[in-house]
Design an enzyme around this catalytic site. Structure first.
Site, PDB file in Angstrom:
ATOM      1  N   ASP A 170       1.006  -1.148  -0.070  1.00 16.81           N
ATOM      2  CA  ASP A 170      -0.389   0.632   0.049  1.00 16.81           C
ATOM      3  C   ASP A 170       1.169   1.287  -0.065  1.00 16.81           C
ATOM      4  O   ASP A 170       0.285   2.373  -0.614  1.00 16.81           O
ATOM      5  CB  ASP A 170      -0.532  -0.512   1.134  1.00 16.81           C
ATOM      6  CG  ASP A 170      -1.941   0.994   1.152  1.00 16.81           C
ATOM      7  OD1 ASP A 170      -2.657   0.898  -0.025  1.00 16.81           O
ATOM      8  OD2 ASP A 170      -2.742   0.953   2.152  1.00 16.81           O
ATOM      9  N   HIS A 253      -4.253   2.355  -7.204  1.00 11.79           N
ATOM     10  CA  HIS A 253      -5.947   2.099  -6.577  1.00 11.79           C
ATOM     11  C   HIS A 253      -6.941   1.542  -7.488  1.00 11.79           C
ATOM     12  O   HIS A 253      -7.641   0.839  -7.312  1.00 11.79           O
ATOM     13  CB  HIS A 253      -6.098   2.991  -5.134  1.00 11.79           C
ATOM     14  CG  HIS A 253      -5.310   2.595  -3.724  1.00 11.79           C
ATOM     15  ND1 HIS A 253      -4.214   3.353  -4.310  1.00 11.79           N
ATOM     16  CD2 HIS A 253      -5.915   2.084  -2.851  1.00 11.79           C
ATOM     17  CE1 HIS A 253      -3.679   2.437  -2.733  1.00 11.79           C
ATOM     18  NE2 HIS A 253      -4.670   2.352  -2.006  1.00 11.79           N
ATOM     19  N   HIS A 256      -6.909  -1.983  -8.115  1.00  9.98           N
ATOM     20  CA  HIS A 256      -6.810  -3.206  -6.961  1.00  9.98           C
ATOM     21  C   HIS A 256      -8.580  -3.079  -7.391  1.00  9.98           C
ATOM     22  O   HIS A 256      -9.492  -4.247  -6.536  1.00  9.98           O
ATOM     23  CB  HIS A 256      -6.602  -1.732  -5.806  1.00  9.98           C
ATOM     24  CG  HIS A 256      -7.735  -2.456  -4.828  1.00  9.98           C
ATOM     25  ND1 HIS A 256      -8.416  -1.702  -4.206  1.00  9.98           N
ATOM     26  CD2 HIS A 256      -7.096  -3.369  -3.501  1.00  9.98           C
ATOM     27  CE1 HIS A 256      -9.261  -2.072  -2.743  1.00  9.98           C
ATOM     28  NE2 HIS A 256      -8.257  -3.513  -2.674  1.00  9.98           N
ATOM     29  N   HIS A 270      -5.513  -5.707   0.556  1.00  9.70           N
ATOM     30  CA  HIS A 270      -5.312  -4.308   0.024  1.00  9.70           C
ATOM     31  C   HIS A 270      -4.226  -4.684  -0.820  1.00  9.70           C
ATOM     32  O   HIS A 270      -3.872  -3.707  -1.624  1.00  9.70           O
ATOM     33  CB  HIS A 270      -6.221  -3.874   1.352  1.00  9.70           C
ATOM     34  CG  HIS A 270      -5.928  -1.947   0.434  1.00  9.70           C
ATOM     35  ND1 HIS A 270      -7.035  -1.773  -0.240  1.00  9.70           N
ATOM     36  CD2 HIS A 270      -5.193  -0.949   0.384  1.00  9.70           C
ATOM     37  CE1 HIS A 270      -6.661  -0.536  -0.775  1.00  9.70           C
ATOM     38  NE2 HIS A 270      -5.677   0.022  -0.342  1.00  9.70           N
TER      39      HIS A 270
HETATM   40 ZN   LIG Z   1      -4.565   1.869  -0.303  1.00 11.10          ZN
END
Ligand SMILES: [Zn+2]
Length: 355
Positions: A170, A253, A256, A270
């Site tokens: 992340d 993201h 993601h 995540h």
């Molecule tokens: Zn994140």
């Protein structure tokens, strides 16, 4: 317009939870403390001892597991009934997000104490609200960041290293996405452009995980809150938190979110999906091969996935890639913060290089 936002105060170190009384008492004499059910039995004695004598009232509440509107409402009601002036959340992302949202409903101070460093969510003014079935209902943007973030690195070092690795994934996205926003002039999480300091913080986040990531994981394997782990926890939680919120987010993201559409990846954390998003973003941006390889090799060294197969996507055919790309490229989605127009076909091509 340019701007930044920060948590009110940030305290990190081994044994930080033992300072809970002294750190939290200035916010109120009555506290409600919601604790992740996974660590409740282990941490409740530490928390009670740390609170002893510092409060008129200190209620421990076991978190139910999901950050749903019902869970938030029940916590807010219990805290209101107890006359709480400060809300404390201890645990992983969902427990902390529940505490943040409940504190907002009551208009009281909020303290969070993350027990893993698996994402950059703790410092942010954001709660992700889920439905009871585990799907995302919506993002709730809060008017304030937590008043205090209390990070006990001994507790984080006791957790499995996979969480720290995910947090590195992340944190890896932070600089690449902020840089995309800086180049395009895209707005950050609270709809202004980031100040130059936001991009500097994002850069130091990247530098810290590159320099200390591998060693921090080795320390975590030994359950040791060593100097490298301290640096990486600061990067994963504080630098990445400020960097993404004030610098802005982009393709990594968005990809993601696309990956999260697939049933195959629900066991992934995540940050593991975000790492694939970073590699795809570099392909999308046409990064030089040497830069792509540097990031990919780093991911391998810090135990992050570098191919779709590593996420458990068994059959990454054109149909699967289109599902990911369609979600990533929705109108208004953050992929459009990139400094060039992004199409579904471009995302499919970037992902094809990661099969
Ligand atoms: Zn994140």
């Amino acid at each position: 317009m340019q701007g930044m936002r920060f948590p009110g105060r940030y305290v990190q170190g081994p044994g930080a939870l033992a300072r809970l009384g002294r750190e939290v008492a200035p916010f109120g004499r009555r506290a409600a403390c919601v604790v992740d059910r996974g660590v409740f039995d282990r941490l409740a004695p530490t928390l009670s001892a740390a609170a002893d004598g510092a409060f008129e009232r200190f209620d421990l509440v076991r978190h139910g597991g999901e950050c749903t509107l019902d869970e938030i409402g029940a916590l807010a009601e219990a805290a209101r009934a107890a006359g709480a002036e400060v809300m404390v959340g201890v645990g992983g992302g969902k427990a902390l997000d529940t505490a943040k949202a409940a504190a907002r409903r009551l208009g009281i101070a909020c303290v969070v104490a993350p027990t893993i460093a698996a994402s950059d969510a703790p410092c942010s003014a954001l709660s992700v609200i889920y439905r009871a079935d585990g799907t995302v209902e919506r993002d709730e943007f809060l008017p304030r960041n937590p008043d205090l973030v209390l990070v006990d690195t001994a507790v984080i070092a006791a957790a499995p290293s996979r969480f720290l690795a995910a947090g590195i994934g992340d944190a890896l996205a932070t600089w690449y996405e902020a840089e995309a926003c800086r180049r395009s002039g895209a707005l950050n999480m609270f709809q202004v452009r980031g100040l130059p300091l936001a991009y500097q913080i994002a850069r130091s986040c990247r530098d810290a995980i590159f320099a200390f990531g591998e060693e921090a994981l080795a320390e975590n394997d030994r359950h040791e809150a060593g100097p490298a782990l301290e640096r990486v926890v600061e990067a994963n939680i504080l630098l990445s938190g400020i960097g993404f919120e004030s610098g802005g987010v982009a393709a990594a993201h968005a990809i993601h979110h696309g990956l999260s559409e697939l049933d195959d990846v629900h066991h992934c954390l995540h940050g593991e999906k975000v790492a694939i998003g970073v590699l795809a973003q570099l392909r999308l941006e046409g990064a030089p091969e040497a830069e792509f390889e540097e990031v990919r090799d780093f991911c391998r060294r810090v135990r992050l996935p570098t191919r779709l197969a590593d996420l458990g996507i068994a059959d990454a055919g054109g149909e699967v890639l289109t599902i990911i790309a369609r979600r990533a490229c929705r109108p208004g989605e953050i992929v459009h913060n990139e400094p060039f127009p992004v199409t579904e076909a471009m995302v499919v091509e970037a992902l094809s290089a990661l099969i």
